[in-house]
Enzyme design. Structure first.
Site, mmCIF file in Angstrom:
data_model
loop_
_atom_site.group_PDB
_atom_site.id
_atom_site.type_symbol
_atom_site.label_atom_id
_atom_site.label_comp_id
_atom_site.label_asym_id
_atom_site.label_seq_id
_atom_site.Cartn_x
_atom_site.Cartn_y
_atom_site.Cartn_z
ATOM 1 N N THR A 10 0.842 -1.190 0.000
ATOM 2 C CA THR A 10 0.000 0.000 0.000
ATOM 3 C C THR A 10 0.877 1.239 0.000
ATOM 4 O O THR A 10 1.985 1.221 0.532
ATOM 5 C CB THR A 10 -0.933 0.034 1.226
ATOM 6 N N HIS A 11 0.379 2.305 -0.610
ATOM 7 C CA HIS A 11 1.020 3.611 -0.513
ATOM 8 C C HIS A 11 0.260 4.494 0.474
ATOM 9 O O HIS A 11 0.581 5.668 0.627
ATOM 10 C CB HIS A 11 1.064 4.285 -1.894
ATOM 11 N N GLN A 13 -0.368 5.863 3.835
ATOM 12 C CA GLN A 13 0.417 5.962 5.063
ATOM 13 C C GLN A 13 -0.431 5.713 6.314
ATOM 14 O O GLN A 13 0.060 5.181 7.304
ATOM 15 C CB GLN A 13 1.094 7.333 5.146
ATOM 16 N N LYS A 15 -2.860 3.593 6.541
ATOM 17 C CA LYS A 15 -3.007 2.141 6.615
ATOM 18 C C LYS A 15 -1.708 1.489 7.080
ATOM 19 O O LYS A 15 -1.712 0.565 7.896
ATOM 20 C CB LYS A 15 -3.428 1.599 5.249
ATOM 21 N N ASP A 70 -7.863 -5.179 1.148
ATOM 22 C CA ASP A 70 -8.892 -4.355 0.537
ATOM 23 C C ASP A 70 -10.002 -4.278 1.558
ATOM 24 O O ASP A 70 -10.384 -5.299 2.153
ATOM 25 C CB ASP A 70 -9.395 -4.938 -0.787
ATOM 26 N N LYS A 176 -9.758 0.497 18.481
ATOM 27 C CA LYS A 176 -9.828 0.155 17.066
ATOM 28 C C LYS A 176 -8.805 -0.917 16.695
ATOM 29 O O LYS A 176 -9.118 -1.872 15.982
ATOM 30 C CB LYS A 176 -9.618 1.408 16.220
ATOM 31 N N HIS A 181 -12.166 -4.398 11.968
ATOM 32 C CA HIS A 181 -12.167 -5.381 10.887
ATOM 33 C C HIS A 181 -10.746 -5.751 10.490
ATOM 34 O O HIS A 181 -10.441 -6.917 10.258
ATOM 35 C CB HIS A 181 -12.927 -4.818 9.683
ATOM 36 N N ARG A 182 -9.864 -4.747 10.449
ATOM 37 C CA ARG A 182 -8.483 -5.009 10.050
ATOM 38 C C ARG A 182 -7.761 -5.822 11.126
ATOM 39 O O ARG A 182 -6.979 -6.718 10.823
ATOM 40 C CB ARG A 182 -7.773 -3.683 9.769
#
EC number: 3.6.1.66
Length: 200
Positions: A10-11, A13, A15, A70, A176, A181-182
């Site tokens: 990923t780009h 930041q 995330k 995703d 969080k 979810h992540r």
């Protein structure tokens, strides 16, 4: 201990920082490295397909195992939309404020009992040898009538997780990173990451 590098495809930041926080000490010997390669076209029709596209591209570019996700928000009353289009719901990719405002406007007339939603995160782990692991994490909740909170990003200010009266943006990173979810998807992929370290 031998360190095994895994590139985070990923780009974004926000995330990347979130993944680093979630990773913690869950997988000793694992080092997450930044990705500076080409951005693939995410033309999949599911979260899993798009995660695989990104992970395959990063693994091929770096010759390292690659981890990609995703993710998006899925509203029951909208048939699961925005879903895979969450990042560009208002028409321009990455305009988080416009995306959030449009979704609030679309749900403005819905009563609270009809505002059920969930965040979805699908993670794909792809090795240079072509081994692929796909896992999913869901964070159920509902859409708030208005944005609240300063933490988080994306749709966090309008998402109230089940069991809370506060939005994800009000709860802060500690909650969080433990419950999102992540975080749930990451917990599911930890065994595959540990196997990489063991084999490495």
């Amino acid at each position: 201990m031998l360190t095994v590098q895994v590139v985070l495809a990923t780009h974004n930041q926000h995330k990347a920082a979130e993944f680093q926080q979630i990773l913690g000490d869950a997988v000793p010997g694992l080092e997450i490295v930044a990705y500076d390669g080409p951005e693939p076209v995410e033309d999949g029709v599911t979260f899993a397909a798009n995660a695989l596209i990104k992970a395959r591209t990063a693994a091929a570019h770096t010759s390292l195992p690659a981890l990609a996700d995703d993710s998006g928000i899925c509203v029951d009353a909208m048939g699961g939309a925005p879903g895979i289009f969450s990042a560009r719901w208002a028409g321009r990719h990455g305009d988080a404020e416009a995306n959030l405002r449009l979704l609030l406007d679309q749900l403005a007339d819905l009563p609270e009992e009809s505002r059920a939603a969930h965040f979805t995160a699908t993670l794909a782990l792809v090795t240079p040898a072509g081994d692929e692991t796909i896992v999913e994490g869901l964070w159920p909740g509902r859409i708030a009538p208005e944005a609240r909170g300063e933490h988080g990003h994306g749709y966090d200010p309008i998402f109230i997780p089940d069991g809370y009266d506060a939005t994800a943006a009000e709860l802060g990173p500690a909650v969080k990173n433990a419950e999102s979810h992540r975080a749930r998807a990451f917990a599911a992929v930890v065994p595959a990451l540990r196997a990489l370290v063991t084999e490495g």
